[in-house]
Write an enzyme that holds these catalytic residues in place. Structure first.
Site, PDB file in Angstrom:
ATOM      1  N   CYS A 167      16.669   6.482  58.416  1.00  0.00           N
ATOM      2  CA  CYS A 167      18.143   7.017  57.963  1.00  0.00           C
ATOM      3  C   CYS A 167      18.224   8.360  58.197  1.00  0.00           C
ATOM      4  O   CYS A 167      19.153   8.939  58.325  1.00  0.00           O
ATOM      5  CB  CYS A 167      18.196   6.705  56.265  1.00  0.00           C
ATOM      6  SG  CYS A 167      16.819   7.390  55.410  1.00  0.00           S
ATOM      7  N   HIS A 189      16.725   8.371  50.685  1.00  0.00           N
ATOM      8  CA  HIS A 189      17.501   8.033  51.442  1.00  0.00           C
ATOM      9  C   HIS A 189      18.484   9.359  51.863  1.00  0.00           C
ATOM     10  O   HIS A 189      18.424  10.137  51.300  1.00  0.00           O
ATOM     11  CB  HIS A 189      18.589   7.142  50.976  1.00  0.00           C
ATOM     12  CG  HIS A 189      19.504   6.455  51.996  1.00  0.00           C
ATOM     13  ND1 HIS A 189      19.092   5.880  53.243  1.00  0.00           N
ATOM     14  CD2 HIS A 189      20.889   6.157  52.078  1.00  0.00           C
ATOM     15  CE1 HIS A 189      20.287   5.396  53.934  1.00  0.00           C
ATOM     16  NE2 HIS A 189      21.337   5.651  53.157  1.00  0.00           N
ATOM     17  N   ASP A 207      27.905   6.613  55.435  1.00  0.00           N
ATOM     18  CA  ASP A 207      26.361   6.211  55.430  1.00  0.00           C
ATOM     19  C   ASP A 207      26.175   5.447  56.865  1.00  0.00           C
ATOM     20  O   ASP A 207      26.411   4.283  56.949  1.00  0.00           O
ATOM     21  CB  ASP A 207      25.922   5.402  54.310  1.00  0.00           C
ATOM     22  CG  ASP A 207      24.466   5.391  54.384  1.00  0.00           C
ATOM     23  OD1 ASP A 207      23.780   5.610  55.231  1.00  0.00           O
ATOM     24  OD2 ASP A 207      24.138   4.712  53.523  1.00  0.00           O
TER      25      ASP A 207
END
Lengths: 652, 315
Positions: free
Chosen positions: A408, A452, A468
């Site tokens: 991520c 994250h 995202d």
């Protein structure tokens, strides 16, 4: 024989008990103290054991003194002090081992056991979980059994002795509960745990280097637990905001000092209340659900919407918070903040810059550029993995155009880089995403593996909007969690990579139990105490009321126990009762009798230790022996009269 | 030691007081052991003395035999001693044309079985069976032993070469086991001054008639032991079975022995009842040789027995 001055020798069979007790109280420290302390204690134990086995005498006094001096010296060298937490514990552990070496009389054994009881407490310095508590209970039972054993107790085999000790422990439970619930709570850690006690804990930091979050994801440790009053929101809406990183130096992302005023929030959905219990992470952020609603006064909200507290979180703490899942954030943004979020290090990553520049020219609407970038991630052959290839000097170029495999943090930072290069203010937000609902206690558990990173872009009239990119590359990561997102065979900590159902179930139960322990036992603080008391009908209890209540509760318990004991007492025959009265009076005057002691033996001692009582006591003994051991019916009147002539109190 | 000063426990003069003082004048500084030996005799049991050679075991046996007017014989146990050497044999009498029994040395009232651990187990058991049964069966004919019949066996500490230590089952047949030990300083000085005591023992005359002894033994058996005393003895026996200090507990025979010895001890003090002090006084000598310490696999140390007594409450 004299009893006041010399303690009876310890029976051979009692030694192993004292050993076991000392071992049970010192062994758990082995993992926390310097290696030499463990080694030294172990060799002292071994020495003491061999001495016992060979039935040798204790080492000579000067050697013992030398050992004590050596131990103190070594501790002093290591810690620069003999006091304080760690030095104190090391000293206690070593002294406990030394005491075994000179074990000879019952008094030595009692000293060793007392030391053991004290050492028990010190284990809470290191851990306060359920296993520690159970271990200490077992050790306390063992110590109690040792005390029973060395005092001759029921004089039985080991099992009945242990059972007796266990019964005693169970009998102590009501007192323990009363003391636990009513003893005035001290806010803050009871033992003044030093600030660095939890420094090693993992968690987010205020900068992000390649691989930092991937490392975090390897940990199955719990970051925080959340309880929603109703059903928790969908997974993909659970973004727990940590530090926001707005500066990029070509390698690392960092948080800059805050700029601009308080965040302006417009809420578009009702408040969602929840309670979060955060494990200590040594930082100030709360990891609140985006976007935090009204916060209590002692919390702060940074200009980047990160909820914080005043002091670093070094203890597990519970917070009552609320969130609005739909919101608009800083529709009017400070010019300087916007500029800051466009900064990129010069002359790096030319390919990525060129791509972004081409978008800026082709697509005037920023929203289109965002879509373009997301489409690139979705269709450009990117893959989600915890073990991405290493990136070179131009990390963004490498990632976007050659390796295309990342975690991520790679996607978030590449996305933010592209956005900034194409002229849209953007920044990296770190935190946690998702969480796992424990079906046993309905707590949502968020682990380090849920760490994250995502992106936030600023658009005119919309403010800061969350984007995202990971969700595009790997929708499973956001929808189902990291276990589902990673391909089979990728390394993940065993704790979260449970694919078998019953193991999962066991883990859920264990964590629910731990959580209950944290919430109700360790988390029982002043507030909870007040809460409980007011529910019991004692509102506004201050420490004075508490003390009074505590005394009253203990007294009630004591009276109950005493009444029970009196009722349970077997009816004794009158001769024995009169004799007991005589013994009681002697005891008051300082002459204790042992259960094995014959009346004549006692009389000898009375003559020596309390000569003025001797004539009266001689008659008592004579009457008692006649009544109890003589043929014919007992002459109770004679005994009663003799006992009556004993002084009631100490005579000088 | 748990013992109480003797005068405190003494209620009246006992018929054995003169015997005790006479014996003490021969065997110096061993009054307690002599008293134990007498208690053992009065309790109807047999005595095992275990100690190094030369500390006065034989003299003690001699002295007691003399003072009590007992017919005495001494059997020196050796490795080639046969059972028949103890019990006797039948020989053919030509004049009467029949077998005639020649009684062995066991047909005496006080037997000193010296160094019993030197003989083979077979010979040992011949003696021990006689002790237990009070009779001897030789060639199919059972012959009663005299009454009183009292065996004092001596044993050297068994780590010496060429000995057969008595097995536990046979140790149980001795009511008491005592050690004489070296004399105290004063006693040893006196001994050095006066010379060997064996001759002194030979000059003693009987202070009572051996025929009176069975009657005295009956008196001893009639000494009153209250329920509390029975409870105490029971608690002690139970204690040896459950502490874990010992491999196995005392046998019921040992319990009876404790009571008999305690009665004799009380009787020797001129009392008509047993007190806990009596039980404590004789307990080490009745119990110790019947127990095996769990930790060493050997005889418990005297301190272990002491500690054990301290761990049992007097009911």
């Amino acid at each position: 024989m004299k009893f006041r001055n010399s303690s009876p020798p310890l029976a051979y069979g009692d030694f192993p008990w004292v050993f076991a007790g000392a071992l049970a109280t010192t062994l758990p420290h082995a993992g926390h103290q310097p290696l030499w302390v463990t080694a030294m204690a172990a060799s002292l134990f071994l020495w003491a054991f061999l001495r016992w086995q060979k039935q040798a005498a204790p080492p000579v006094r000067w050697l013992l003194v030398a050992l004590v001096v050596a131990v103190c010296g070594a501790v002093l060298l290591q810690y620069r002090t003999l006091f304080g937490r760690d030095a104190g514990v090391a000293l206690l552990v070593l002294f406990s081992a030394l005491k075994l070496l000179e074990l000879k009389t019952r008094r030595d054994a009692v000293a060793a056991v007392t030391l053991g009881y004290f050492l028990l407490l010190t284990h809470y310095f290191d851990a306060q979980g359920i296993p520690t508590a159970i271990g200490l209970l077992v050790a306390a039972t063992l110590l109690t059994a040792t005390l029973i054993r060395i005092h001759g107790g029921p004089l039985l085999k080991p099992l009945p002795t242990l059972r007796f000790a266990a019964v005693l422990m169970v009998q102590a439970v009501p007192f323990m509960l009363v003391l636990y619930l009513l003893f005035p709570r001290i806010s803050g850690p009871l033992w003044g745990l030093p600030q660095d006690a939890h420094a090693g804990r993992s968690g987010l930091s205020d900068q992000m280097a390649p691989g930092s979050i991937a490392n975090l994801a390897m940990s199955g440790e719990i970051a925080f637990r959340v309880r929603f009053p109703g059903r928790p929101p969908e997974r993909n809406r659970l973004y727990w905001r940590g530090p926001v990183l707005d500066s990029y130096d070509g390698k690392n992302w960092r948080a800059l000092p805050p700029m601009g005023g308080a965040p302006q929030l417009t809420f578009r959905s009702p408040a969602l209340a929840y309670e979060s219990t955060v494990e200590p992470h040594g930082r100030r952020w709360l990891l609140a659900l985006d976007a935090p609603g009204a916060l209590p006064s002692n919390f702060g909200l940074s200009s980047t919407l990160t909820a914080t507290i005043r002091e670093p979180l070094i203890q597990r703490q519970r917070f009552s918070l609320s969130a609005h899942l739909e919101y608009a954030f800083n529709v009017e943004e400070d010019q300087r903040v916007r500029e800051r979020n466009l900064q990129l290090p010069a002359r790096t990553n030319p390919q990525a810059r060129a791509l972004a520049e081409s978008w800026r020219q082709a697509l005037p609407d920023p929203a289109q550029r965002i879509d373009k970038a997301l489409a690139l991630f979705a269709n450009g052959g990117f893959a989600y993995t915890l073990t991405p290839p290493l990136l070179g000097e131009q990390p963004m170029d490498d990632f976007l155009f050659s390796t295309k495999r990342g975690f991520c943090e790679h996607f978030a930072s590449a996305f933010v880089f592209l956005m900034r290069a194409s002229g849209i203010p953007a920044r990296v937000v770190t935190g946690y995403q998702g969480g796992e609902l424990n079906p046993v206690d309905k707590f949502l558990v968020v682990r380090q593996s849920d760490a994250h990173a995502w992106a936030e872009v600023w658009l005119a009239e919309k403010g800061w909007v969350r984007v995202d990119p990971t969700a595009v590359v790997s929708p499973e990561r956001i929808g189902e969690g990291i276990t589902a997102a990673l391909p089979e065979g990728e390394p993940l900590p065993a704790a979260i990579q449970l694919r078998s159902d019953w193991l999962r179930d066991v883990r859920f139960r264990w964590e629910a139990m731990n959580n209950a322990w944290n919430q109700y036992v360790l988390g029982y603080n002043t507030e909870r105490q007040r809460d409980l008391l007011s529910r019991m009908g004692f509102p506004d209890a201050d420490w004075r009321n508490l003390a009074a209540l505590l005394a009253a509760a203990c007294a009630t318990l004591f009276i109950l126990v005493a009444a029970w004991a009196v009722l349970q007492r077997p009816r004794r025959d009158p001769v024995q009762r009169l004799w007991d009265i005589a013994l009681h009076r002697l005891r008051r005057s300082g002459v204790n009798s042992a259960p094995w002691e014959t009346p004549n033996h006692l009389l000898n001692r009375v003559e020596a230790e309390l000569p003025q009582w001797a004539p009266a006591f001689t008659e008592v003994v004579s009457a008692y022996l006649d009544a109890r051991y003589g043929p014919g019916p007992a002459d109770l009147n004679r005994l009663r009269a003799a006992v009556a002539r004993l002084p009631r109190w100490r005579t000088l | 030691m748990l013992n109480v000063k003797m005068p405190r426990l003494k209620a009246a003069d006992s018929p054995f007081d003169p015997i005790l003082s006479a014996a003490s004048s021969v065997i110096l500084g061993k009054e307690h052991e002599i008293r134990l030996a007498l208690a053992c005799l009065l309790g109807g049991g047999h005595l095992l003395i275990e100690d190094l050679p030369g500390v006065g075991k034989t003299t003690l046996a001699h002295t007691l035999a003399r003072l009590l007017g007992l017919k005495f014989s001494r059997i020196q146990f050796t490795s080639d001693l046969l059972p028949a050497d103890i019990t006797g044999v039948s020989i053919y009498d030509r004049n009467q044309a029949d077998f005639r029994f020649l009684p062995g040395p066991i047909f005496s009232q006080l037997i000193l079985a010296d160094e019993i651990n030197r003989a083979t187990p077979k010979t040992q058991s011949a003696l021990l069976e006689a002790m237990e049964e009070g009779q001897v069966t030789v060639e199919g004919e059972t012959r009663p032993l005299p009454d009183p019949f009292f065996v004092i066996a001596t044993q050297n500490p068994s780590h010496q070469i060429g000995t057969f230590p008595l097995p536990e089952s046979q140790l149980d047949r001795f009511l008491m086991r005592i050690e004489l030990g070296y004399p105290a300083r004063n006693a040893e000085r006196a001994l050095l001054a006066a010379g060997s005591r064996r001759e002194a023992a030979d000059t003693l005359t009987a202070l009572i008639d051996a025929a009176e002894i069975p009657g005295l033994q009956q008196q001893v058996a009639a000494v009153y032991a209250s329920d509390a005393i029975l409870d105490y003895v029971y608690a002690l026996i139970q204690g040896t079975r459950h502490t874990g200090e010992f491999r196995h507990g005392l046998s019921p025979r040992a319990g009876l022995g404790l009571l008999a010895a305690a009665r004799a001890w009380a009787w020797l003090a001129g009392r008509d009842r047993v007190l806990p002090d009596d039980v404590q006084a004789i307990f080490p000598f009745v119990a110790r040789h019947r127990l095996i310490a769990s930790h060493s696999g050997a005889l418990p140390r005297a301190e272990d027995i002491d500690a054990f007594l301290r761990s049992i409450a007097i009911p």
